[in-house]
Design an enzyme around this catalytic site. Structure first.
Site, PDB file in Angstrom:
ATOM      1  N   HIS A  48      36.071  38.862  41.386  1.00  0.00           N
ATOM      2  CA  HIS A  48      35.705  40.231  41.383  1.00  0.00           C
ATOM      3  C   HIS A  48      35.516  40.853  42.657  1.00  0.00           C
ATOM      4  O   HIS A  48      35.752  41.996  42.921  1.00  0.00           O
ATOM      5  CB  HIS A  48      34.356  40.545  40.863  1.00  0.00           C
ATOM      6  CG  HIS A  48      34.450  40.430  39.227  1.00  0.00           C
ATOM      7  ND1 HIS A  48      33.820  39.522  38.282  1.00  0.00           N
ATOM      8  CD2 HIS A  48      35.024  41.265  38.263  1.00  0.00           C
ATOM      9  CE1 HIS A  48      34.021  39.802  37.320  1.00  0.00           C
ATOM     10  NE2 HIS A  48      34.607  40.803  37.144  1.00  0.00           N
ATOM     11  N   ARG A  87      33.999  48.771  34.670  1.00  0.00           N
ATOM     12  CA  ARG A  87      33.096  47.695  34.821  1.00  0.00           C
ATOM     13  C   ARG A  87      31.746  48.470  35.208  1.00  0.00           C
ATOM     14  O   ARG A  87      31.364  48.277  36.593  1.00  0.00           O
ATOM     15  CB  ARG A  87      33.509  46.976  35.865  1.00  0.00           C
ATOM     16  CG  ARG A  87      34.974  46.201  35.425  1.00  0.00           C
ATOM     17  CD  ARG A  87      35.432  45.030  36.867  1.00  0.00           C
ATOM     18  NE  ARG A  87      36.540  44.477  36.305  1.00  0.00           N
ATOM     19  CZ  ARG A  87      37.591  44.509  36.302  1.00  0.00           C
ATOM     20  NH1 ARG A  87      38.229  45.664  36.962  1.00  0.00           N
ATOM     21  NH2 ARG A  87      38.774  43.421  35.996  1.00  0.00           N
ATOM     22  N   ARG A 104      32.365  49.483  29.616  1.00  0.00           N
ATOM     23  CA  ARG A 104      31.853  47.857  29.135  1.00  0.00           C
ATOM     24  C   ARG A 104      30.506  47.777  29.571  1.00  0.00           C
ATOM     25  O   ARG A 104      29.930  48.182  30.621  1.00  0.00           O
ATOM     26  CB  ARG A 104      32.822  47.099  30.053  1.00  0.00           C
ATOM     27  CG  ARG A 104      32.090  45.671  29.948  1.00  0.00           C
ATOM     28  CD  ARG A 104      33.395  44.521  30.529  1.00  0.00           C
ATOM     29  NE  ARG A 104      33.358  44.432  32.001  1.00  0.00           N
ATOM     30  CZ  ARG A 104      33.945  43.749  32.734  1.00  0.00           C
ATOM     31  NH1 ARG A 104      34.781  42.963  32.210  1.00  0.00           N
ATOM     32  NH2 ARG A 104      33.655  43.572  33.859  1.00  0.00           N
ATOM     33  N   GLU A 135      38.352  37.394  25.777  1.00  0.00           N
ATOM     34  CA  GLU A 135      38.617  36.658  26.878  1.00  0.00           C
ATOM     35  C   GLU A 135      38.185  35.042  27.219  1.00  0.00           C
ATOM     36  O   GLU A 135      38.288  34.518  28.103  1.00  0.00           O
ATOM     37  CB  GLU A 135      37.960  37.466  28.162  1.00  0.00           C
ATOM     38  CG  GLU A 135      36.539  38.134  27.842  1.00  0.00           C
ATOM     39  CD  GLU A 135      36.049  38.824  29.067  1.00  0.00           C
ATOM     40  OE1 GLU A 135      36.706  39.210  30.060  1.00  0.00           O
ATOM     41  OE2 GLU A 135      34.976  39.620  28.901  1.00  0.00           O
ATOM     42  N   ASN A 188      41.895  37.712  33.104  1.00  0.00           N
ATOM     43  CA  ASN A 188      41.396  37.268  34.307  1.00  0.00           C
ATOM     44  C   ASN A 188      40.340  36.021  33.602  1.00  0.00           C
ATOM     45  O   ASN A 188      40.509  34.769  34.157  1.00  0.00           O
ATOM     46  CB  ASN A 188      40.566  37.622  35.031  1.00  0.00           C
ATOM     47  CG  ASN A 188      41.256  39.052  35.658  1.00  0.00           C
ATOM     48  OD1 ASN A 188      42.426  39.087  35.669  1.00  0.00           O
ATOM     49  ND2 ASN A 188      40.389  40.213  35.856  1.00  0.00           N
ATOM     50  N   ASP A 189      39.615  36.356  32.795  1.00  0.00           N
ATOM     51  CA  ASP A 189      38.645  35.300  32.183  1.00  0.00           C
ATOM     52  C   ASP A 189      39.502  34.439  31.182  1.00  0.00           C
ATOM     53  O   ASP A 189      39.165  33.070  31.246  1.00  0.00           O
ATOM     54  CB  ASP A 189      37.267  36.005  31.475  1.00  0.00           C
ATOM     55  CG  ASP A 189      36.461  36.359  32.539  1.00  0.00           C
ATOM     56  OD1 ASP A 189      36.092  35.427  33.517  1.00  0.00           O
ATOM     57  OD2 ASP A 189      35.824  37.369  32.370  1.00  0.00           O
ATOM     58  N   ARG A 205      37.614  31.050  38.673  1.00  0.00           N
ATOM     59  CA  ARG A 205      38.768  32.000  39.188  1.00  0.00           C
ATOM     60  C   ARG A 205      38.011  32.271  40.541  1.00  0.00           C
ATOM     61  O   ARG A 205      39.098  33.094  41.198  1.00  0.00           O
ATOM     62  CB  ARG A 205      38.668  33.357  38.211  1.00  0.00           C
ATOM     63  CG  ARG A 205      37.180  33.916  38.193  1.00  0.00           C
ATOM     64  CD  ARG A 205      37.088  34.952  36.838  1.00  0.00           C
ATOM     65  NE  ARG A 205      37.313  36.364  37.409  1.00  0.00           N
ATOM     66  CZ  ARG A 205      37.078  37.282  36.878  1.00  0.00           C
ATOM     67  NH1 ARG A 205      36.820  37.430  35.336  1.00  0.00           N
ATOM     68  NH2 ARG A 205      37.340  38.489  37.182  1.00  0.00           N
ATOM     69  N   CYS A 221      43.582  44.461  30.020  1.00  0.00           N
ATOM     70  CA  CYS A 221      42.886  45.121  31.212  1.00  0.00           C
ATOM     71  C   CYS A 221      42.580  44.050  32.353  1.00  0.00           C
ATOM     72  O   CYS A 221      41.830  44.242  33.417  1.00  0.00           O
ATOM     73  CB  CYS A 221      41.599  45.767  30.920  1.00  0.00           C
ATOM     74  SG  CYS A 221      40.452  44.619  30.082  1.00  0.00           S
TER      75      CYS A 221
END
Ligand code: PEP
Ligand code: MG
Length: 691
Positions: free
Chosen positions: A293, A400, A436, A532, A555-556, A566, A603
């Protein structure tokens, strides 16, 4: 008045131990004793170690010493005597031991954004937490000052214990530095300044200590003498200890100077979100990967960033000169003058996140075979909302929202949140914004007391929300109310299965009912699920039957499919976006959404890399969301390809067995099909298997 002039002759100048001895001698007299640099640059109180050190009096500095008071002659003589005896430093410091190597040092990491910055190091300790300002009632100011004095006393006791131990275990020569720390704490300048600040600004003690400490520190970082400048880190230590004792929390980050480069072992995304971007130009961290992040935020804010530098933090001191070259993923500490010259030219070149990159094109992009692709914006902070329009996004694909909680432990009220959601809806316009629900927990957990053993698998995202329903309800109400003012949807982060979705939907439905019965203005919204984690991907058809849309968080999905943290640079070689298992997961999720006739927005960071975006199209995605500044680049590439061709490549990739095979395939296929769009440097590297 008595005065004289003299020169500092001791090898290390008026450094901490010498200054400590000077304070001791000066304090024996009633008279005031002032030191003035003859070059007129500064003046100091000889009874204050902090004040003396800010003189930055290195060897050869000419000083005037002025004594005023009943015993001025004796005081002056005593001080002159001390100077002539080189400050009574009986235990000589071995130069090599204390002078740090200042040879140019290059370290390789991973550049996660664009740009080159020449600046100065500003160290941030790991686990640093923010100090907040509170307004103290008039009647409580004295209690606040007492609290500060108590923290000073506690810090002093701690330091005395540390000093005793250091003396026993390492010898006196090494323990002297704690003498200096103790003197900092006793320094009337520090305590007076903090107490005055509390009274004047009606400030809490933490904030006052931070402001005063920051001021001192910023003076230090500008000192030219390398050895003396290093004393800044002693002050940093003392201030951190004080703050820790005041708040019972971790250390804080210091004041920021021009072109500051934040160097840290790791950074909380919330810390980056709160940096003053007028001063901070770059970050360099030991940990981190492309999809951490902190990297995402750095890219969003246009901050130059190199992560994954392993043990770089330990090698730096606040104030060290540094070059951060995110294009090469390199940092250069103590750059040689020739290196700085070379970089000066490059540092002025604007990166693609600057104003010049803004475009007029907006709305969906159409591929050569006529397929419409929506390009939406991922945003984290209200400061980024403007970029949604600047870069021609079709609304906001992912807000986010958890970055609203950047102040650890501080929850925004429903009304405050409502204002933010209203403004994101306005920025997003007719296409709307997907908010989100807070994806907190995981790497966001800043508080050591609540840190979990395995945060990525812990009380993160929807699980956190369901355990803290009060927080969730406040957020949901704020979104529903703001939805009356603009187009908004809600996405539930990190659902594992239909059960998570239903539980979250129930809370949302209850809030809808409550708002209705209260007759508060609101609008119902579409509710989506983030896919995810592997269990959600494997049951995607079932989830698709119960939600209005999907968001695919690549990403996840990579992190959880491949079981690779990550943000952990030690396993970054295993973090393979082009792994066939990941591509399979994407294809499956898109298929499930298509089967249920619901949209799916991709996304994760994958969507913003042109080559990966082409593959996503080949896997069936037609809705991508990314950092706004990267939209023009993706738009340009997608307008020049055919989805049919992308599908052919994607099918071959799905049949591959390993990430290397996919990478190889992508390189060869893209080179053959779109040589002008994808020169070799624009294609994914074929990484070696981790040995
Ligand atoms: C993702 O996981 O891909 C995603 C978009 O969300 P985040 O990066 O915030 O976890
Ligand atoms: Mg995610």
């Amino acid at each position: 008045m008595a005065e004289t002039k003299l020169q500092v002759t001791s090898r290390l100048g008026l450094h901490a131990r010498a200054a400590a001895n000077l304070v001791r001698v000066a304090s024996q007299f009633q008279s005031s004793l002032t030191l003035q640099r003859l070059d007129g640059n500064a003046e100091a109180d000889a009874k204050s170690i902090l004040s003396i050190l800010t003189l930055a009096a290195s060897r050869g500095t000419d000083l005037r010493i002025i004594a005023r008071g009943v015993d001025e002659e004796e005081a002056l003589n005593a001080v002159v005597g001390l100077f002539s005896r080189d400050f009574d430093e009986t235990e000589k410091i071995e130069g090599e031991k204390y002078s740090r190597v200042t040879r140019e040092l290059r370290c390789q990491g991973l550049g996660v954004s664009d740009g080159i910055v020449i600046g100065r190091v500003l160290r941030l300790q790991q686990g640093a937490r923010d100090v907040y300002r509170a307004q103290i009632a008039e009647g409580d100011l004295e209690r606040e000052q007492r609290r500060f004095r108590a923290a000073v006393r506690l810090s002093r006791r701690q330091l005395e214990a540390i000093k005793d131990r250091a003396e026993k275990e390492l010898g006196r020569g090494h323990a002297y530095i704690f003498d200096a720390h103790l003197l900092f704490l006793q320094d009337a300048k520090l305590t007076r300044d903090v107490e005055e600040y509390i009274a004047r600004e009606r400030s809490n003690a933490e904030w006052a200590a931070k402001v005063v400490g920051d001021r001192l520190l910023s003076i230090y970082t500008q000192i030219n003498d390398e050895y003396l400048r290093e004393r800044g880190s002693d002050i940093e230590d003392v201030i951190q200890r004080l703050l820790a004792n005041l708040t019972g929390e971790g250390p804080k980050y210091p004041n920021l100077l021009e072109n500051a480069v934040i160097v840290s072992t790791d950074l909380l995304p919330s810390t980056i979100a709160e940096l003053n971007l007028n001063h901070v130009k770059a970050i360099a961290t030991d940990a981190g990967g492309w999809t951490s992040h902190m990297s995402i935020i750095a890219r969003g804010l246009g901050l130059t960033a190199v992560v994954g530098l392993r043990d770089f933090y330990e090698r730096t001191r606040t104030g060290d000169p540094i070059i951060v070259d995110a294009r090469r993923g390199e940092v250069i500490l103590h750059p040689a003058p020739e290196t700085v010259e070379q970089y000066k030219f490059a540092a002025h070149k604007p990166g693609p996140t600057t104003a010049e990159a803004k475009v007029n094109e907006c709305g969906p992009v159409v591929t050569l075979d006529g397929v419409q692709i929506a390009l939406r914006a991922n945003v984290e902070l209200p400061t980024e909302f403007q970029a949604v329009n600047d870069f021609g996004a079709c609304g906001v694909g992912l807000f986010r929202s958890e970055f609203l909680l950047s102040r650890a432990g501080l929850m925004n009220s429903e009304d405050q949140q409502y204002e933010v959601y209203k403004s994101v809806a306005q920025a997003a316009g007719e296409h709307g914004a997907i908010v989100r629900l807070f994806d907190v927990g995981g790497e966001f957990a800043s508080d050591a007391k609540v840190r979990e053993r395995n945060p990525a698998l812990g009380l993160r995202a929807v699980r956190f929300n369901l355990r803290h329903k009060d927080i969730m309800r406040t957020q949901v109400r704020a979104i529903l109310r703001a939805a009356a003012e603009g187009r908004l949807s809600i996405v539930i982060p990190m659902v594992a299965d239909v059960a998570d979705v239903r539980l979250a939907q129930r809370v949302i439905a209850e809030e809808v009912e409550r708002l209705r019965s209260e007759k508060t203005a609101f609008a119902e919204v579409q509710i989506g699920a983030m896919i995810e984690v592997p269990s959600a991907m494997l049951t995607a058809e079932k989830i698709a039957a119960e939600v209005d849309f999907f968001e695919l968080g690549t990403n996840d999905l990579v992190q959880y499919t491949l079981a690779v943290d990550r943000g952990n640079d030690k396993v970054s070689d295993w973090f393979r976006t082009l792994h066939p298992a990941v591509l399979y997961g994407i294809s499956r999720t898109v298929g499930a959404a298509n089967g249920a006739n619901i949209p799916v927005v991709v996304c994760g960071e994958m969507a913003s890399t042109p080559a990966y975006a082409v593959l996503l199209l080949g896997l069936g995605a037609v809705d991508l969301s990314m950092i706004p500044a990267l939209i023009p680049r993706v738009r340009s590439v997608l307008s020049q390809i055919k989805v049919d061709e992308a599908r052919e490549v994607a099918l071959k990739c799905l049949a591959a067995a390993t990430a290397e095979e996919v990478e190889e395939l992508v390189r060869n296929e893209f080179k053959a099909r779109w040589p002008e769009l994808f020169p070799p440097h624009a294609l994914p590297k074929v990484s070696e298997s981790p040995q």
